[in-house]
Design an enzyme around this catalytic site. Structure first.
Site, mmCIF file in Angstrom:
data_model
loop_
_atom_site.group_PDB
_atom_site.id
_atom_site.type_symbol
_atom_site.label_atom_id
_atom_site.label_comp_id
_atom_site.label_asym_id
_atom_site.label_seq_id
_atom_site.Cartn_x
_atom_site.Cartn_y
_atom_site.Cartn_z
ATOM 1 N N CYS A 126 -0.616 6.142 9.791
ATOM 2 C CA CYS A 126 0.604 5.462 10.239
ATOM 3 C C CYS A 126 0.270 4.158 10.934
ATOM 4 O O CYS A 126 -0.546 4.133 11.849
ATOM 5 C CB CYS A 126 1.324 6.297 11.289
ATOM 6 S SG CYS A 126 2.200 7.699 10.681
ATOM 7 N N CYS A 170 3.520 8.580 0.865
ATOM 8 C CA CYS A 170 4.055 7.664 1.867
ATOM 9 C C CYS A 170 4.167 6.307 1.176
ATOM 10 O O CYS A 170 3.153 5.733 0.779
ATOM 11 C CB CYS A 170 3.098 7.627 3.052
ATOM 12 S SG CYS A 170 3.542 6.403 4.281
ATOM 13 N N LEU A 198 11.293 6.290 17.472
ATOM 14 C CA LEU A 198 11.923 6.017 18.761
ATOM 15 C C LEU A 198 10.919 5.423 19.766
ATOM 16 O O LEU A 198 11.134 4.341 20.286
ATOM 17 C CB LEU A 198 12.551 7.302 19.317
ATOM 18 C CG LEU A 198 13.509 7.096 20.467
ATOM 19 C CD1 LEU A 198 14.751 6.331 20.029
ATOM 20 C CD2 LEU A 198 13.918 8.424 21.087
ATOM 21 N N HIS A 199 9.883 6.149 20.041
ATOM 22 C CA HIS A 199 8.774 5.722 20.920
ATOM 23 C C HIS A 199 9.142 5.479 22.379
ATOM 24 O O HIS A 199 8.257 5.470 23.229
ATOM 25 C CB HIS A 199 8.058 4.482 20.377
ATOM 26 C CG HIS A 199 7.507 4.660 19.004
ATOM 27 N ND1 HIS A 199 6.759 5.747 18.636
ATOM 28 C CD2 HIS A 199 7.628 3.910 17.881
ATOM 29 C CE1 HIS A 199 6.421 5.638 17.354
ATOM 30 N NE2 HIS A 199 6.938 4.545 16.864
ATOM 31 N N CYS A 211 7.096 -4.665 15.714
ATOM 32 C CA CYS A 211 6.586 -3.615 16.597
ATOM 33 C C CYS A 211 5.144 -3.965 16.977
ATOM 34 O O CYS A 211 4.298 -4.175 16.112
ATOM 35 C CB CYS A 211 6.634 -2.264 15.894
ATOM 36 S SG CYS A 211 8.285 -1.841 15.307
ATOM 37 N N CYS A 221 6.666 -6.940 6.790
ATOM 38 C CA CYS A 221 7.805 -6.371 7.521
ATOM 39 C C CYS A 221 8.415 -7.450 8.393
ATOM 40 O O CYS A 221 7.702 -8.306 8.917
ATOM 41 C CB CYS A 221 7.332 -5.202 8.394
ATOM 42 S SG CYS A 221 8.686 -4.252 9.127
ATOM 43 N N CYS A 257 2.001 -1.942 15.547
ATOM 44 C CA CYS A 257 1.910 -1.657 14.108
ATOM 45 C C CYS A 257 1.200 -2.791 13.364
ATOM 46 O O CYS A 257 1.568 -3.958 13.503
ATOM 47 C CB CYS A 257 3.308 -1.441 13.540
ATOM 48 S SG CYS A 257 3.297 -1.104 11.771
ATOM 49 N N GLU A 267 0.821 -1.193 0.000
ATOM 50 C CA GLU A 267 0.000 0.000 0.000
ATOM 51 C C GLU A 267 0.861 1.251 0.000
ATOM 52 O O GLU A 267 1.955 1.261 0.558
ATOM 53 C CB GLU A 267 -0.915 -0.012 1.238
ATOM 54 C CG GLU A 267 -1.940 -1.133 1.140
ATOM 55 C CD GLU A 267 -2.815 -1.309 2.371
ATOM 56 O OE1 GLU A 267 -3.920 -1.833 2.217
ATOM 57 O OE2 GLU A 267 -2.398 -0.936 3.482
HETATM 58 N N1 SAH Z 1 9.872 0.634 9.628
HETATM 59 C C1 SAH Z 1 10.006 2.055 9.470
HETATM 60 C C2 SAH Z 1 9.023 2.596 8.491
HETATM 61 C C3 SAH Z 1 7.573 2.488 8.919
HETATM 62 S S1 SAH Z 1 7.088 4.071 9.332
HETATM 63 C C4 SAH Z 1 9.907 2.734 10.819
HETATM 64 O O1 SAH Z 1 9.593 2.077 11.786
HETATM 65 O O2 SAH Z 1 10.207 3.910 10.907
HETATM 66 C C5 SAH Z 1 5.638 3.953 10.135
HETATM 67 C C6 SAH Z 1 5.612 4.939 11.302
HETATM 68 O O3 SAH Z 1 4.351 4.814 11.943
HETATM 69 C C7 SAH Z 1 6.664 4.623 12.328
HETATM 70 O O4 SAH Z 1 7.089 5.786 12.970
HETATM 71 C C8 SAH Z 1 5.869 3.749 13.277
HETATM 72 O O5 SAH Z 1 6.473 3.649 14.524
HETATM 73 C C9 SAH Z 1 4.545 4.459 13.290
HETATM 74 N N2 SAH Z 1 3.426 3.596 13.680
HETATM 75 C C10 SAH Z 1 3.321 2.270 13.563
HETATM 76 N N3 SAH Z 1 2.121 1.843 14.012
HETATM 77 C C11 SAH Z 1 1.462 2.943 14.413
HETATM 78 C C12 SAH Z 1 0.165 3.167 14.943
HETATM 79 N N4 SAH Z 1 -0.675 2.166 15.123
HETATM 80 N N5 SAH Z 1 -0.203 4.441 15.230
HETATM 81 C C13 SAH Z 1 0.638 5.465 14.995
HETATM 82 N N6 SAH Z 1 1.878 5.309 14.491
HETATM 83 C C14 SAH Z 1 2.283 4.079 14.202
#
Ligand code: SAH
Length: 346
Positions: free
Chosen positions: A339, A107, A221-222, A118, A114, A121, A94
């Site tokens: 995201c 995007c 980072l989170h 995480c 993947c 995600c 997507e």
């Molecule tokens: N793998 C890479 C690219 C994916 S980016 C990375 O982790 O940076 C997707 C972004 O959305 C990342 O910052 C991820 O942490 C964030 N993300 C993932 N799941 C999410 C969710 N449910 N709500 C908000 N942000 C989320």
């Protein structure tokens, strides 16, 4: 026995020129075909009308053109568009067009599924099936550029590698795609308008710095507390914060470019004063800015957006420490385009 035909778009212009010379034709033919493949985005050899019939047949016998196709396009009521893109082998990824008043951002995905895990995600629930090829990444951008012109009357202005997959685990192809996106023969976009987002693979961040890439770096980072980060991003066990920090310091020394940290605040996970203090400390290692992202629920209810109070506490403390912080409202939630929501549900 059938010969496996090669993907013609994996060839550089020079390789195409050499191919034609070997075939007893002129090198210039390579330029013509290259132009058809890239500037004119031809889907078949038949479209190449200034190439002789025999040559087209010869190309047909040797190569395939693996173009992507936009299978379904969903439009959100906020203008966001999500494309489900079908690849030549039937797999789907997507990509999303995100409009604001001044820009259109694409995007894009870098992998099918993947390999990271995480917990928050949606994409992590699809196992990684394969890396995307450079042309598959490039085509997603072209599709969104076309949609931007069509629906928003302006070309695409920015690209973020924040779709499916971990771009630094498909580094070579991502770099090749960006080379094409930024080259005059591709879209001629400035690398300053491109951001690669990573969960944080220290070795690859150092490699990017060594390669003197000109695009921007974002790190998801989170949490700046190892224990917490490992609990939500288990690969942090392999790449702990200390290693990440070193790689970011290396990046900044080499590139002098600020890093963006992506950060979601969840209730009961990273919303204490201790979490905030650790984050502020981490932000001081290397010049950076912070994007606080709104959490987009992925339907199991395990994670919840933190209270406004906790969010405000984060923002206030960061600002008091002179760290630039943006709060990103999510777009396209009604079509699962925000995201972390990309999971091929359509
Ligand atoms: N793998 C890479 C690219 C994916 S980016 C990375 O982790 O940076 C997707 C972004 O959305 C990342 O910052 C991820 O942490 C964030 N993300 C993932 N799941 C999410 C969710 N449910 N709500 C908000 N942000 C989320």
């Amino acid at each position: 026995m059938e010969i496996k035909k090669k993907d013609i778009r994996a060839l550089t212009k020079e390789q195409l020129r050499v191919f034609f010379v070997k075939e007893g034709d002129k090198a210039f033919r390579g330029n013509q075909v290259y132009e058809w493949l890239w500037q004119k985005a031809a889907y078949s050899f038949e479209d190449m009308t200034n190439i002789s019939k025999e040559t087209r047949q010869m190309l047909e016998d040797n190569f395939v053109i693996n173009h992507i196709r936009v299978d379904t396009m969903q439009r959100s009521n906020d203008g966001t568009i999500k494309n489900a893109v079908r690849l030549h082998d039937g797999l789907i990824v997507e990509s999303v067009l995100i409009p604001t008043s001044t820009r259109t951002t694409a995007c894009v995905s870098s992998q099918v599924g993947c390999s990271l895990d995480c917990k928050f995600c949606a994409t992590s629930r699809l196992k990684r099936m394969r890396n995307l090829n450079p042309d598959e990444i490039y085509d997603q951008v072209v599709a969104i550029d076309n949609e931007s012109r069509l629906y928003h009357n302006r070309p695409l202005s920015n690209i973020v590698f924040m779709g499916m997959g971990e771009p630094l685990m498909n580094y070579n192809n991502v770099i090749k795609a960006i080379d094409k996106i930024t080259s005059k023969e591709g879209l001629g976009m400035s690398p300053k308008r491109i951001t690669v987002s990573t969960s944080g693979v220290p070795k690859m961040i150092k490699k990017m710095a060594d390669d003197e890439v000109k695009f921007n770096l974002a790190v998801s980072l989170h949490s700046a507390v190892d224990e917490v980060r490992t609990s939500i991003m288990p690969f942090n066990e392999t790449f702990p914060l200390q290693d990440l920090r070193e790689s970011l310091e290396y990046w900044y020394t080499k590139t002098q470019r600020k890093i963006s940290y992506e950060y979601v605040v969840w209730k009961g996970i990273n919303d204490t004063q201790n979490d905030i203090d650790a984050f502020v400390k981490f932000c001081k290692y290397v010049p950076c800015k912070v994007n606080i992202i709104e959490y987009n629920p992925i339907d199991d209810g395990e994670f919840q957006q933190a209270s406004n109070e906790a969010l405000e506490n984060y923002i206030r403390t960061l600002e008091q420490n002179r760290i630039v912080v943006n709060v990103r409202r999510s777009r396209g939630k009604d079509i699962d385009a925000a995201c972390g929501q990309l999971a091929n549900k359509t």
